[in-house]
Design an enzyme around this catalytic site. Sequence first.
Site, PDB file in Angstrom:
ATOM      1  N   SER A 272       0.824  -1.198   0.000  1.00  0.00           N
ATOM      2  CA  SER A 272       0.000   0.000   0.000  1.00  0.00           C
ATOM      3  C   SER A 272       0.867   1.261   0.000  1.00  0.00           C
ATOM      4  CB  SER A 272      -0.943  -0.071   1.204  1.00  0.00           C
ATOM      5  OG  SER A 272      -2.129   0.612   0.937  1.00  0.00           O
ATOM      6  N   LYS A 276       4.164   2.166  -2.409  1.00  0.00           N
ATOM      7  CA  LYS A 276       4.527   3.397  -3.131  1.00  0.00           C
ATOM      8  C   LYS A 276       5.951   3.786  -2.720  1.00  0.00           C
ATOM      9  CE  LYS A 276      -0.171   5.224  -2.078  1.00  0.00           C
ATOM     10  NZ  LYS A 276      -1.072   4.377  -2.779  1.00  0.00           N
ATOM     11  N   TRP A 364     -10.001   0.437  -4.965  1.00  0.00           N
ATOM     12  CA  TRP A 364      -9.348   1.719  -4.654  1.00  0.00           C
ATOM     13  C   TRP A 364      -7.973   1.804  -5.330  1.00  0.00           C
ATOM     14  CZ3 TRP A 364     -11.264   6.051  -3.164  1.00  0.00           C
ATOM     15  CH2 TRP A 364     -10.560   6.991  -2.400  1.00  0.00           C
ATOM     16  N   HIS A 414      -7.707  -5.691  -0.220  1.00  0.00           N
ATOM     17  CA  HIS A 414      -6.447  -4.977  -0.047  1.00  0.00           C
ATOM     18  C   HIS A 414      -5.717  -5.553   1.173  1.00  0.00           C
ATOM     19  CE1 HIS A 414      -4.012  -1.378  -0.614  1.00  0.00           C
ATOM     20  NE2 HIS A 414      -4.171  -1.021   0.645  1.00  0.00           N
TER      21      HIS A 414
HETATM   22  C1  GCU Z   1      -5.316   4.932   1.742  1.00  0.00           C
HETATM   23  C2  GCU Z   1      -4.757   5.652   0.542  1.00  0.00           C
HETATM   24  C3  GCU Z   1      -4.042   4.696  -0.400  1.00  0.00           C
HETATM   25  C4  GCU Z   1      -3.005   3.916   0.361  1.00  0.00           C
HETATM   26  C5  GCU Z   1      -3.638   3.262   1.570  1.00  0.00           C
HETATM   27  C6  GCU Z   1      -2.636   2.614   2.511  1.00  0.00           C
HETATM   28  O1  GCU Z   1      -6.333   4.064   1.356  1.00  0.00           O
HETATM   29  O2  GCU Z   1      -5.815   6.301  -0.100  1.00  0.00           O
HETATM   30  O3  GCU Z   1      -3.408   5.377  -1.470  1.00  0.00           O
HETATM   31  O4  GCU Z   1      -2.378   2.984  -0.469  1.00  0.00           O
HETATM   32  O5  GCU Z   1      -4.288   4.239   2.361  1.00  0.00           O
HETATM   33  O6  GCU Z   1      -1.458   2.865   2.453  1.00  0.00           O
HETATM   34  O7  GCU Z   1      -3.080   1.874   3.393  1.00  0.00           O
END
Ligand code: GCU
Length: 434
Positions: A272, A276, A364, A414
């Site tokens: 998540s 990134k 998402w 997720h």
């Molecule tokens: C939120 C955010 C996402 C991210 C996620 C996470 O949902 O919008 O972009 O990947 O958190 O890191 O848990």
Amino acid sequence: MDADRGFQFRRRRPVSIRRLGIALVAAAIGCASAEDPPGDAAEVETLPLVDLLVLADGSVVETAEDWRDRRRPELLELFAANMHGRTPIGRPESLRFVVREEKPDARSGSATRLRVGILFEGREGGRRMELLLHLPNQVEGPVPVFFGLNFDGNFTTTAEDDLPVPDHYVQGLYQKVPDHRADESMRGCHASMWPHDAILARGYGLATACYGEVEPDLPRQWWHGPRVLAPPGEPDSWGAIGGWAWAMSRALDYLETHPRVDAGRVAAVGFSRLGKTAMWAAAQDERFAAVISQNSGKGGVSLSKRISGERVSNLTGTSIGHWFCPRYRRFADNEAALPVDGNCLAALIAPRPLLILSASEDGWSDPEGEFLSGRSAGAVYELLGHEGLETEEWPEPGVLVDSRVGYYLRRGKHNVTPEDWRATLDWADRHLKR
Ligand code: GCU
């Protein structure tokens, strides 16, 4: 820099409670959205993707040298100027490693466990993080290692009962953590996301550190971590992801010194927001030999130009906007203007192996966008003489595409599960082992 002042939330200011509330609501929104179905591909609007092989001046990238010498640096610069901000420092001269523990018979004798203090300022009271490293005892010589940041403290990644409960900020990934303070009840709570035994049994090491120890994941906490060295203030000042990514490179600085780690085979891993982070870390730091993107989503490997799931306006919102540089806000509701996207980030990993893990109910993150991004980056892998993502169709859940740009869609939400790791190890046996 002086980290001894502690976090603002430790002073229990009322404002931080409000901020915490916003963060929790945002996290809840993120989770809820992650359960939305991906949607019918036919209905998804896709803006023209960034052309990986055309330079900003319109000239075409025709050779590996063009990519290496011109387009790759140009894309890195575009990411720094518009999304993640600039990483102003490399390895500080003051960096020091302190081995706090070496346990040769961890996990019933199957692993050697190390806890290593990575002291960014060279002193215990300064900014730092602790690395937890497990190495398989059944293998002689240097081993490939997966390294990724975790959300809630090293002691949540394994149920081992003799790891300390940390006193730094922890996020509370799936549970509310009062005041962001860890306690004994959280021990091993994310062990299924970090299946040590399965990884070690296949001859890999596993290393992790907590991102919240580097910089708490709240707005305006930059001064606690490495970003204090170049405080935000400019449109292209580094965001928190930039700081966390920098810390990943400092962990690699340590891993390079350990004789039982094959420093040429350390893969950056992340889930998540930390996916990134892993992508950005490895894009900048080519010492990372491979990347495993675990549902890194938009702002990660997914395509923001595919209007499905999270929008840039969500990423730049109040609770998580601090992840990026201030200029990224310019692209909220204006993805057409983005000069970089997930396919560019994936291409910056080339020619190194990249595995993209998606989840079918993670709307998402837009799992099909993650797949299409890998497909797009394949053009750069091919230019560099390697295979890209070797399938044209978005695969069914449960089917591993084990090409150099690999892809695996897990049925479900997720998350990171033992199933993801089974696919990862199968893929890594081909791409990370000698
Ligand atoms: C939120 C955010 C996402 C991210 C996620 C996470 O949902 O919008 O972009 O990947 O958190 O890191 O848990």
